[in-house]
Scaffold this motif. Structure first.
Motif, PDB file in Angstrom:
ATOM      1  N   LEU A 300       0.827  -1.205   0.000  1.00  0.00           N
ATOM      2  CA  LEU A 300       0.000   0.000   0.000  1.00  0.00           C
ATOM      3  C   LEU A 300       0.864   1.259   0.000  1.00  0.00           C
ATOM      4  O   LEU A 300       0.620   2.190  -0.789  1.00  0.00           O
ATOM      5  N   LYS A 301       1.870   1.291   0.841  1.00  0.00           N
ATOM      6  CA  LYS A 301       2.756   2.453   0.917  1.00  0.00           C
ATOM      7  C   LYS A 301       3.434   2.707  -0.424  1.00  0.00           C
ATOM      8  O   LYS A 301       3.443   3.840  -0.927  1.00  0.00           O
ATOM      9  N   GLU A 302       4.002   1.659  -1.014  1.00  0.00           N
ATOM     10  CA  GLU A 302       4.721   1.821  -2.277  1.00  0.00           C
ATOM     11  C   GLU A 302       3.758   2.067  -3.435  1.00  0.00           C
ATOM     12  O   GLU A 302       4.063   2.835  -4.356  1.00  0.00           O
ATOM     13  N   GLY A 303       2.595   1.410  -3.409  1.00  0.00           N
ATOM     14  CA  GLY A 303       1.616   1.626  -4.472  1.00  0.00           C
ATOM     15  C   GLY A 303       1.123   3.061  -4.514  1.00  0.00           C
ATOM     16  O   GLY A 303       0.977   3.657  -5.586  1.00  0.00           O
ATOM     17  N   LEU A 304       0.883   3.652  -3.334  1.00  0.00           N
ATOM     18  CA  LEU A 304       0.459   5.056  -3.274  1.00  0.00           C
ATOM     19  C   LEU A 304       1.594   5.990  -3.683  1.00  0.00           C
ATOM     20  O   LEU A 304       1.377   6.977  -4.393  1.00  0.00           O
ATOM     21  N   LYS A 305       2.799   5.668  -3.238  1.00  0.00           N
ATOM     22  CA  LYS A 305       3.953   6.524  -3.549  1.00  0.00           C
ATOM     23  C   LYS A 305       4.207   6.589  -5.053  1.00  0.00           C
ATOM     24  O   LYS A 305       4.506   7.647  -5.606  1.00  0.00           O
ATOM     25  N   THR A 306       4.067   5.451  -5.717  1.00  0.00           N
ATOM     26  CA  THR A 306       4.333   5.394  -7.153  1.00  0.00           C
ATOM     27  C   THR A 306       3.071   5.577  -7.991  1.00  0.00           C
ATOM     28  O   THR A 306       3.113   5.474  -9.212  1.00  0.00           O
ATOM     29  N   GLU A 307       1.944   5.819  -7.313  1.00  0.00           N
ATOM     30  CA  GLU A 307       0.655   6.021  -7.976  1.00  0.00           C
ATOM     31  C   GLU A 307       0.272   4.826  -8.843  1.00  0.00           C
ATOM     32  O   GLU A 307      -0.320   4.970  -9.908  1.00  0.00           O
ATOM     33  N   HIS A 308       0.622   3.644  -8.354  1.00  0.00           N
ATOM     34  CA  HIS A 308       0.258   2.425  -9.082  1.00  0.00           C
ATOM     35  C   HIS A 308      -1.023   1.898  -8.459  1.00  0.00           C
ATOM     36  O   HIS A 308      -1.012   1.053  -7.565  1.00  0.00           O
TER      37      HIS A 308
END
Length: 404
Positions: A300-308
């Motif tokens: 979730l953290k990385e998905g939001l950060k990369t807008e994926h």
């Protein structure tokens, strides 16, 4: 290739996104630059007496790095510089490589001139070209064919590329070879050929280790994890398949975290973490909830950060599945609504995912006794379902028309 996620119980979303998204991360709009890799390429360019050929190759590698880190203007400038140097050379193999890279970039952007650019690359490739260059051009050809769903042709092109790379110990060649094996893994995965999936995943892993490429290593470990997961899905009696899947998924995440500063694609971490979390949610008891949550947090953290947002949608889908197991219907509805919201933010919203989300929301509404909401969700479900049916009919008509 569909990009949607599966939940372990209730209406299941298709699992093909966690399946192959790591292969297609090249089409993401936001990949975060890893400074160590950029610095190393820039240091090469600063070297005195760097040959023109090596300068062209380094410029192209730095351009590719910028391109996949959402710095397309800088990437284009570097490719233009490389192209000018290549055009001035009598040996046109360097120009062929630049044209192949530009063709792939155009393919990602949906530009119809990509095939013409690729043909120019092939036209500038003569018999005396370096085998590594020949291999790269054929790799680019297969890469584009695969993304245009011409998979049989892509396999032939990848095999031709491997023929040219045969026996090479060059690190950059080994990295491309590993990428080719991952592409072949993806194609055979689409064809549900588990034996060839495992074969090419292992070959990709071997070459990634030889080249010292952490991107390729993390991807290959992930692909082996999925292969064993799919084997277990087909035979739940063989728990060693499930345990092997867990092992390789964990290795894929830890490899990324260990080499974080040298990874090209930041959002590969979210794919790998989500794949592991999904394994726990689908095949492990509720006692593994806390372990799954650890990887869901990463995804979730990385998905939001990369807008994926496809990854974010998958995270909320799995959270919904856990709350449904515990009959926490309000929480389930919340997570499903979050999944819907982030699915809508996806530049390419998945119709199949929309269908399954509406179906899941309808069932949750029924469980809550809110039959009016359930009816509305079912109506939306039927609308999306009809749209998918119509798209399928149109696809058949186009296929028939293309053969006339």
């Amino acid at each position: 290739m569909a990009h949607c996620f599966s939940f372990a119980s209730f209406p299941k979303l298709p699992k093909t996104a966690i399946l192959f998204l790591f292969v297609t991360y090249f089409i993401s709009n936001t990949l975060y630059a890893q400074k160590a890799k950029q610095d190393s390429l820039e240091q090469v360019l600063d070297k005195r007496n760097l040959s023109t050929g090596e300068r062209i190759l380094t410029l192209s590698r730095l351009a590719t790095h910028h391109y996949f880190n959402d710095k397309r203007e800088e990437s284009n400038k570097l490719l233009d510089e490389a192209s000018q140097l290549a055009e001035a050379m009598e040996d046109k193999q360097y120009l062929a490589r630049i044209l192949a890279i530009q063709a792939m970039h155009l393919c990602i952007q949906g530009d119809s001139t990509a095939s013409t650019m690729l043909q120019s690359a092939l036209d500038n490739l003569d018999e005396n070209a370096d085998p590594g260059t020949k291999g790269y051009i054929w790799y680019a050809k297969g890469w584009m064919e695969s993304r245009n769903e011409r998979r049989t042709e892509a396999v032939a092109s990848f095999i031709e590329a491997l023929r040219h790379y045969d026996g090479s110990s060059n690190i950059n060649d080994l990295r491309v070879i590993s990428s080719i094996y991952i592409e072949l893994y993806s194609i055979y995965g689409h064809w549900k050929d588990l034996d060839n999936m495992e074969k090419y995943a292992r070959l990709a892993l071997d070459n990634a280790r030889q080249s010292g490429n952490p991107d390729g290593l993390s991807s290959a470990l992930y692909s082996l994890g999925y292969t064993f997961e799919d084997r277990f899905r087909g035979n739940n009696a063989q728990e060693e398949f499930r345990d092997s899947a867990e092992y390789y998924y964990k290795q894929s995440v830890s490899t990324f975290l260990e080499h974080e500063d040298h990874m090209t694609s930041r959002n590969q971490l979210s794919f790998n973490a989500l794949g592991l979390a999904n394994l726990y949610s689908e095949f492990y008891p509720l006692s593994y909830n806390d372990t799954a949550q650890r990887y869901l947090d990463i995804a979730l953290k990385e998905g939001l950060k990369t807008e994926h947002y496809t990854v974010v949608t998958g995270v909320y889908g799995i959270l919904n599945e856990y709350t449904q197991r515990e009959n926490r219907w309000d929480d389930a509805e919340h997570y499903l609504n979050q999944a819907v919201a982030y699915q809508e933010k996806n530049p390419l919203p998945e119709l199949e995912t929309k269908i399954r989300l509406m179906e899941a929301l309808a069932i949750v509404a029924e469980k809550k006794g809110d039959y009016g909401a359930a009816l509305e969700y079912y109506k939306q479900y039927l609308t999306y379902y009809q749209q998918r049916f119509d798209n399928g009919k149109n696809g058949i008509r186009k296929g028939i028309g293309s053969k006339i």
